[in-house]
Design an enzyme around this catalytic site. Sequence first.
Site, PDB file in Angstrom:
ATOM      1  N   LYS A 190      67.597 110.091  55.593  1.00  0.00           N
ATOM      2  CA  LYS A 190      65.814 109.086  54.916  1.00  0.00           C
ATOM      3  C   LYS A 190      64.987 109.669  53.938  1.00  0.00           C
ATOM      4  O   LYS A 190      65.514 111.185  53.424  1.00  0.00           O
ATOM      5  CB  LYS A 190      65.282 108.593  55.923  1.00  0.00           C
ATOM      6  CG  LYS A 190      66.107 107.884  57.448  1.00  0.00           C
ATOM      7  CD  LYS A 190      64.751 107.788  58.837  1.00  0.00           C
ATOM      8  CE  LYS A 190      65.104 106.873  59.532  1.00  0.00           C
ATOM      9  NZ  LYS A 190      64.392 106.979  60.901  1.00  0.00           N
TER      10      LYS A 190
ATOM     11  N   TYR B 159      67.172  96.938  58.983  1.00  0.00           N
ATOM     12  CA  TYR B 159      66.617  97.142  61.175  1.00  0.00           C
ATOM     13  C   TYR B 159      65.831  95.524  60.389  1.00  0.00           C
ATOM     14  O   TYR B 159      64.828  95.656  61.883  1.00  0.00           O
ATOM     15  CB  TYR B 159      64.954  97.571  60.320  1.00  0.00           C
ATOM     16  CG  TYR B 159      65.543  99.349  60.255  1.00  0.00           C
ATOM     17  CD1 TYR B 159      65.858  99.915  60.700  1.00  0.00           C
ATOM     18  CD2 TYR B 159      64.907 100.222  59.268  1.00  0.00           C
ATOM     19  CE1 TYR B 159      65.933 101.478  61.188  1.00  0.00           C
ATOM     20  CE2 TYR B 159      65.121 101.672  58.886  1.00  0.00           C
ATOM     21  CZ  TYR B 159      65.759 102.032  60.269  1.00  0.00           C
ATOM     22  OH  TYR B 159      65.846 103.999  60.208  1.00  0.00           O
TER      23      TYR B 159
ATOM     24  N   ASN C 255      61.853 110.809  61.244  1.00  0.00           N
ATOM     25  CA  ASN C 255      62.675 110.942  61.751  1.00  0.00           C
ATOM     26  C   ASN C 255      63.974 112.067  60.828  1.00  0.00           C
ATOM     27  O   ASN C 255      64.703 111.700  61.739  1.00  0.00           O
ATOM     28  CB  ASN C 255      63.223 110.651  63.148  1.00  0.00           C
ATOM     29  CG  ASN C 255      62.981 109.354  62.881  1.00  0.00           C
ATOM     30  OD1 ASN C 255      63.786 109.224  61.495  1.00  0.00           O
ATOM     31  ND2 ASN C 255      63.049 108.595  63.983  1.00  0.00           N
TER      32      ASN C 255
ATOM     33  N   HIS D 115      68.572 108.201  59.731  1.00  0.00           N
ATOM     34  CA  HIS D 115      69.351 106.893  60.630  1.00  0.00           C
ATOM     35  C   HIS D 115      70.863 106.847  60.976  1.00  0.00           C
ATOM     36  O   HIS D 115      72.045 107.506  60.178  1.00  0.00           O
ATOM     37  CB  HIS D 115      69.319 106.060  59.783  1.00  0.00           C
ATOM     38  CG  HIS D 115      70.384 104.641  60.852  1.00  0.00           C
ATOM     39  ND1 HIS D 115      69.482 103.837  61.265  1.00  0.00           N
ATOM     40  CD2 HIS D 115      71.360 104.449  59.806  1.00  0.00           C
ATOM     41  CE1 HIS D 115      69.949 103.045  61.124  1.00  0.00           C
ATOM     42  NE2 HIS D 115      71.818 103.453  60.974  1.00  0.00           N
TER      43      HIS D 115
ATOM     44  N   GLU E  35      75.871  97.712  59.465  1.00  0.00           N
ATOM     45  CA  GLU E  35      75.257  98.159  58.979  1.00  0.00           C
ATOM     46  C   GLU E  35      76.803  98.104  57.408  1.00  0.00           C
ATOM     47  O   GLU E  35      75.801  98.002  56.753  1.00  0.00           O
ATOM     48  CB  GLU E  35      74.462  99.445  60.133  1.00  0.00           C
ATOM     49  CG  GLU E  35      73.800  98.510  60.700  1.00  0.00           C
ATOM     50  CD  GLU E  35      73.087  99.720  61.678  1.00  0.00           C
ATOM     51  OE1 GLU E  35      73.790 101.014  61.361  1.00  0.00           O
ATOM     52  OE2 GLU E  35      72.890  99.820  61.988  1.00  0.00           O
TER      53      GLU E  35
HETATM   54  P1  ATP Z   1      67.354 104.585  63.533  1.00  0.00           P
HETATM   55  O1  ATP Z   1      67.821 103.076  63.663  1.00  0.00           O
HETATM   56  O2  ATP Z   1      66.983 105.015  62.375  1.00  0.00           O
HETATM   57  O3  ATP Z   1      68.719 105.688  64.115  1.00  0.00           O
HETATM   58  P2  ATP Z   1      67.085 104.813  66.196  1.00  0.00           P
HETATM   59  O4  ATP Z   1      68.456 103.991  65.993  1.00  0.00           O
HETATM   60  O5  ATP Z   1      66.833 106.148  66.906  1.00  0.00           O
HETATM   61  O6  ATP Z   1      66.394 105.397  64.857  1.00  0.00           O
HETATM   62  P3  ATP Z   1      65.064 102.452  66.836  1.00  0.00           P
HETATM   63  O7  ATP Z   1      64.973 102.192  67.762  1.00  0.00           O
HETATM   64  O8  ATP Z   1      66.387 101.834  65.883  1.00  0.00           O
HETATM   65  O9  ATP Z   1      65.377 104.532  66.589  1.00  0.00           O
HETATM   66  O10 ATP Z   1      64.393 102.693  65.674  1.00  0.00           O
HETATM   67  C1  ATP Z   1      64.273 102.525  63.585  1.00  0.00           C
HETATM   68  C2  ATP Z   1      63.375 103.193  63.257  1.00  0.00           C
HETATM   69  O11 ATP Z   1      62.053 102.823  63.656  1.00  0.00           O
HETATM   70  C3  ATP Z   1      63.295 104.906  64.139  1.00  0.00           C
HETATM   71  O12 ATP Z   1      63.835 105.853  63.309  1.00  0.00           O
HETATM   72  C4  ATP Z   1      61.296 105.468  63.116  1.00  0.00           C
HETATM   73  O13 ATP Z   1      61.678 105.810  62.551  1.00  0.00           O
HETATM   74  C5  ATP Z   1      60.840 104.175  64.099  1.00  0.00           C
HETATM   75  N1  ATP Z   1      60.955 103.871  64.772  1.00  0.00           N
HETATM   76  C6  ATP Z   1      60.559 103.407  66.131  1.00  0.00           C
HETATM   77  N2  ATP Z   1      60.173 103.635  67.383  1.00  0.00           N
HETATM   78  C7  ATP Z   1      58.907 103.445  66.255  1.00  0.00           C
HETATM   79  C8  ATP Z   1      57.439 103.678  67.528  1.00  0.00           C
HETATM   80  N3  ATP Z   1      57.230 103.442  68.394  1.00  0.00           N
HETATM   81  N4  ATP Z   1      56.328 104.390  66.429  1.00  0.00           N
HETATM   82  C9  ATP Z   1      56.498 104.103  65.387  1.00  0.00           C
HETATM   83  N5  ATP Z   1      58.017 104.227  64.475  1.00  0.00           N
HETATM   84  C10 ATP Z   1      59.069 104.053  65.384  1.00  0.00           C
HETATM   85 MG    MG Z   2      67.780 102.198  65.476  1.00  0.00          MG
END
Ligand code: ATP
Ligand code: MG
Length: 159
Positions: free
Chosen positions: A11, A51, A124, A127, A138
């Site tokens: 990211k 997303y 974080n 992804h 994706e």
């Molecule tokens: P990614 O899809 O980016 O790999 P993930 O699968 O671990 O991450 P997801 O639940 O898909 O987590 O959330 C997508 C992204 O949205 C997260 O990586 C984070 O950057 C953001 N995110 C998720 N939940 C929250 C929250 N409660 N508050 C702020 N940001 C969030």
């Molecule tokens: Mg995810």
Amino acid sequence: MGVERTLVLIKPDGVIRGLCGNIISRFENIGLKIVAMKMIWVSKEMAERHYEEHVGKPFFVGLQKFITEGPVVAMVLEGIDAIEVVRKIVGPTEPKSASPGTIRGDFAHLSYSMADERGIAVKNIIHASANKKDAEREIGIWFSIDEIYKYENIYEKTL
Ligand code: ATP
Ligand code: MG
């Protein structure tokens, strides 16, 4: 169990911090094969496609802003059980909860509560696709068939 492909994005926070080499090495070190790779600065529309499960959630606007604020490095990794293995190396979504040794645990520390309080996405670094269905969907968004290469890496030669 079998050979799988998974989508990984470094990211914008990972790119601007110069973490690409370190992150890519971790996947190469365990024998996962890079079968596609490129840098893209994504549009708001592409962020919505990628997303789509999160569109409308309270953190989506912040997430869209985060993923479009600089270029990302996108890659497809291939290997046995690659989807699960890559998620293990990446660590859980919230850096605060991610163990040392995982990418999110080693390179970030912030929490959901801090992000939610400020109305931003939790930054974080990376992804990774969550499951087979997501991985297929994706990969189709980020890469065309002719951008994904077939070759044998050294680990496969010694299997
Ligand atoms: P990614 O899809 O980016 O790999 P993930 O699968 O671990 O991450 P997801 O639940 O898909 O987590 O959330 C997508 C992204 O949205 C997260 O990586 C984070 O950057 C953001 N995110 C998720 N939940 C929250 C929250 N409660 N508050 C702020 N940001 C969030
Ligand atoms: Mg995810």
